[in-house]
Scaffold this motif. Sequence first.
Motif, PDB file in Angstrom:
ATOM      1  N   PHE A  13      23.032  19.112  -5.141  1.00 19.29           N
ATOM      2  CA  PHE A  13      22.889  19.050  -6.588  1.00 19.29           C
ATOM      3  C   PHE A  13      24.254  19.177  -7.258  1.00 19.29           C
ATOM      4  O   PHE A  13      24.551  18.459  -8.207  1.00 19.29           O
ATOM      5  CB  PHE A  13      21.954  20.163  -7.079  1.00 19.29           C
ATOM      6  N   PRO A  18      21.134  15.659 -10.364  1.00 21.08           N
ATOM      7  CA  PRO A  18      19.695  15.682 -10.077  1.00 21.08           C
ATOM      8  C   PRO A  18      19.170  14.426  -9.397  1.00 21.08           C
ATOM      9  O   PRO A  18      18.111  14.458  -8.783  1.00 21.08           O
ATOM     10  CB  PRO A  18      19.060  15.856 -11.451  1.00 21.08           C
ATOM     11  N   ARG A  64      15.345  11.698  -6.039  1.00 19.23           N
ATOM     12  CA  ARG A  64      15.446  13.081  -6.507  1.00 19.23           C
ATOM     13  C   ARG A  64      16.194  13.914  -5.466  1.00 19.23           C
ATOM     14  O   ARG A  64      15.775  14.013  -4.317  1.00 19.23           O
ATOM     15  CB  ARG A  64      14.065  13.666  -6.746  1.00 19.23           C
ATOM     16  N   THR A  65      17.280  14.526  -5.889  1.00 19.58           N
ATOM     17  CA  THR A  65      18.147  15.282  -4.982  1.00 19.58           C
ATOM     18  C   THR A  65      17.421  16.417  -4.260  1.00 19.58           C
ATOM     19  O   THR A  65      17.548  16.530  -3.033  1.00 19.58           O
ATOM     20  CB  THR A  65      19.377  15.806  -5.742  1.00 19.58           C
TER      21      THR A  65
END
Length: 76
Positions: A13, A18, A64-65
């Motif tokens: 992150f 994100p 999505r991280t």
Amino acid sequence: MNVPQASLSQSMFDRYGPLLTLVQLAQMLHRSPDGMRMALREPTTYAERLNAAKVRIGRRIYFRTPEVAEILQGSD
């Protein structure tokens, strides 16, 4: 390599934010972007999980991280 999931997720992150682009994901997995696209089309559990983390914003594809970090850690 046993990195706690929170630290992997946090470090990803901090580095990427994100959302990961397809190119960033490919670089992280040591693949070419085209090879990553082809791998995501295969009917494997790994590809299905990465595709579940996929987000489309307009014509762009992101991942999505935190979910990618979970997948890389092997969490269920």
